[in-house]
Write an enzyme that holds these catalytic residues in place. Structure first.
Site, PDB file in Angstrom:
ATOM      1  N   HIS A 132      12.584 -24.053 -23.116  1.00 40.20           N
ATOM      2  CA  HIS A 132      13.103 -25.192 -23.892  1.00 40.20           C
ATOM      3  C   HIS A 132      13.902 -24.719 -25.108  1.00 40.20           C
ATOM      4  CE1 HIS A 132       9.466 -24.027 -26.064  1.00 40.20           C
ATOM      5  NE2 HIS A 132       9.920 -24.684 -27.120  1.00 40.20           N
ATOM      6  N   ASP A 181      14.103 -26.237 -29.095  1.00 36.78           N
ATOM      7  CA  ASP A 181      13.137 -27.033 -29.855  1.00 36.78           C
ATOM      8  C   ASP A 181      13.637 -28.448 -30.155  1.00 36.78           C
ATOM      9  OD1 ASP A 181      11.192 -25.027 -29.995  1.00 36.78           O
ATOM     10  OD2 ASP A 181      12.258 -24.050 -31.647  1.00 36.78           O
ATOM     11  N   HIS A 211      14.007 -20.812 -25.044  1.00 32.84           N
ATOM     12  CA  HIS A 211      12.994 -19.765 -25.098  1.00 32.84           C
ATOM     13  C   HIS A 211      11.781 -20.137 -24.269  1.00 32.84           C
ATOM     14  CE1 HIS A 211      12.396 -22.436 -28.577  1.00 32.84           C
ATOM     15  NE2 HIS A 211      11.099 -22.187 -28.459  1.00 32.84           N
TER      16      HIS A 211
HETATM   17  C1  SIN Z   1       7.988 -22.204 -29.870  1.00 35.11           C
HETATM   18  O1  SIN Z   1       8.349 -22.867 -28.901  1.00 35.11           O
HETATM   19  O2  SIN Z   1       8.477 -22.360 -30.980  1.00 35.11           O
HETATM   20  C2  SIN Z   1       6.881 -21.187 -29.706  1.00 35.11           C
HETATM   21  C3  SIN Z   1       7.288 -19.984 -28.971  1.00 35.11           C
HETATM   22  C4  SIN Z   1       6.145 -19.031 -28.879  1.00 35.11           C
HETATM   23  O3  SIN Z   1       4.982 -19.408 -29.098  1.00 35.11           O
HETATM   24  O4  SIN Z   1       6.393 -17.874 -28.558  1.00 35.11           O
END
Ligand code: SIN
Length: 294
Positions: free
Chosen positions: A116, A118, A266
């Site tokens: 995703h 954010d 990410h």
């Molecule tokens: C997030 O989506 O901001 C968290 C990513 C993570 O926990 O590595």
């Protein structure tokens, strides 16, 4: 089609930059993020963020106040509607044990439900995020980042032409499982009704085209029958999973990842069993605009 590669170590007068992969990601050293940023350092970090899309730091053991001050140097900070620290509402905590308690069956998600950018459930999704690790599992718990500009750029021309004018619905459904009463779930959905964003977003600072659908928040492509929308979204979600568009970051306490949500997605790798504590500040963004200007 040309895919930009980032392969030169450079130094500014202010810090050193070491690219970590050809497509995106750079490690920045020789900087102390606990100190307020002067204007040249701010400008150089901002330029690095736009160029490398995600920049990484080690050994930055910031207090919460310093973490907030770092984020606030880059813009207003969001308060997350489901996860935020009572005394520091701008900080989103991701604490593995607490998340497990809040979510029957455990927090760890499957690969399909995790890629995703954010807060795309917002009408104005976040511009950037700064994630700091406080507690590391001894093994695992990496985060993988993907270049969503390259993901768009390498689609075939027919698919690009097909998606350039499309929009998609994003919503908060993914968070409902973390809320324990119907009242809280209704309140979240009232506060954040589904929003429509372009499937291809024009990056507001670089002018690049970005693939802007993700498997956590995007539900449906507007105007397509459900089966067609599902098939197209599956194809587009797969684009960011290509290893050549990715960089993988292994955390240690004090590590920071600072990413551009308008150009990346990410994936938190759910492969750890020990405690993992993260804290994030998230910088407010603007309304996504598609290639046609809407
Ligand atoms: C997030 O989506 O901001 C968290 C990513 C993570 O926990 O590595």
């Amino acid at each position: 089609m040309t895919v930009q590669t980032l392969d030169h170590r450079t130094s500014t007068a202010l810090f050193d930059i070491t690219p970590l992969q050809p497509s995106l990601g750079a490690l920045i050293t020789g900087i102390d993020l606990a100190q307020p940023l002067d204007r040249p350092t701010y400008d150089a970090l901002r330029a690095a963020l736009l160029k490398y899309r995600v920049i990484f730091f080690r050994d930055q053991h910031l207090t919460r106040e310093q973490h907030i001050a770092l984020g606030a140097a880059f813009g207003d900070l969001e308060e997350h509607p489901v996860f935020s620290l009572p005394d520091y509402p701008q900080i989103l905590p991701l604490i593995s044990d607490e998340l497990k308690e809040r979510l029957p069956g455990g927090y760890r998600r499957t690969s399909d439900g995790n890629w995703h950018a954010d807060t795309t459930f917002r009408a104005e999704p976040s511009a950037a995020s700064i994630l700091l690790q406080r507690v590391s599992p001894s093994l695992g718990g990496d985060t993988v980042f993907a270049n969503a500009v390259a993901a768009y750029d390498t689609l075939d021309e027919e698919t690009k032409a097909r998606i350039d004018g499309l929009t998609a619905i994003h919503d908060t459904r993914t968070f409902l499982q973390f809320l324990d009463t119907e009242e809280k779930r209704d309140a979240l959905q009232k506060a954040f009704p589904p929003v429509e964003h372009p499937v291809v977003r024009i990056h507001p600072e670089t002018g690049e085209k970005v693939l802007y659908v993700n498997s956590v928040f995007t539900r449906r492509i507007v105007g397509l029958p459900e089966a067609e929308s599902d098939a197209l979204l599956a194809l587009l979600f797969n684009q960011v999973k290509r290893p050549e568009f990715q960089v993988r970051w292994s955390w240690r306490p004090g590590s920071i990842a600072f990413w551009d949500n308008r150009a990346t997605q990410h994936y938190a790798v759910p492969d750890y069993s020990e405690a993992r504590h993260m804290e994030r500040v998230t910088i407010v963004g603007d309304r996504p605009v598609g290639p046609g200007g809407a």
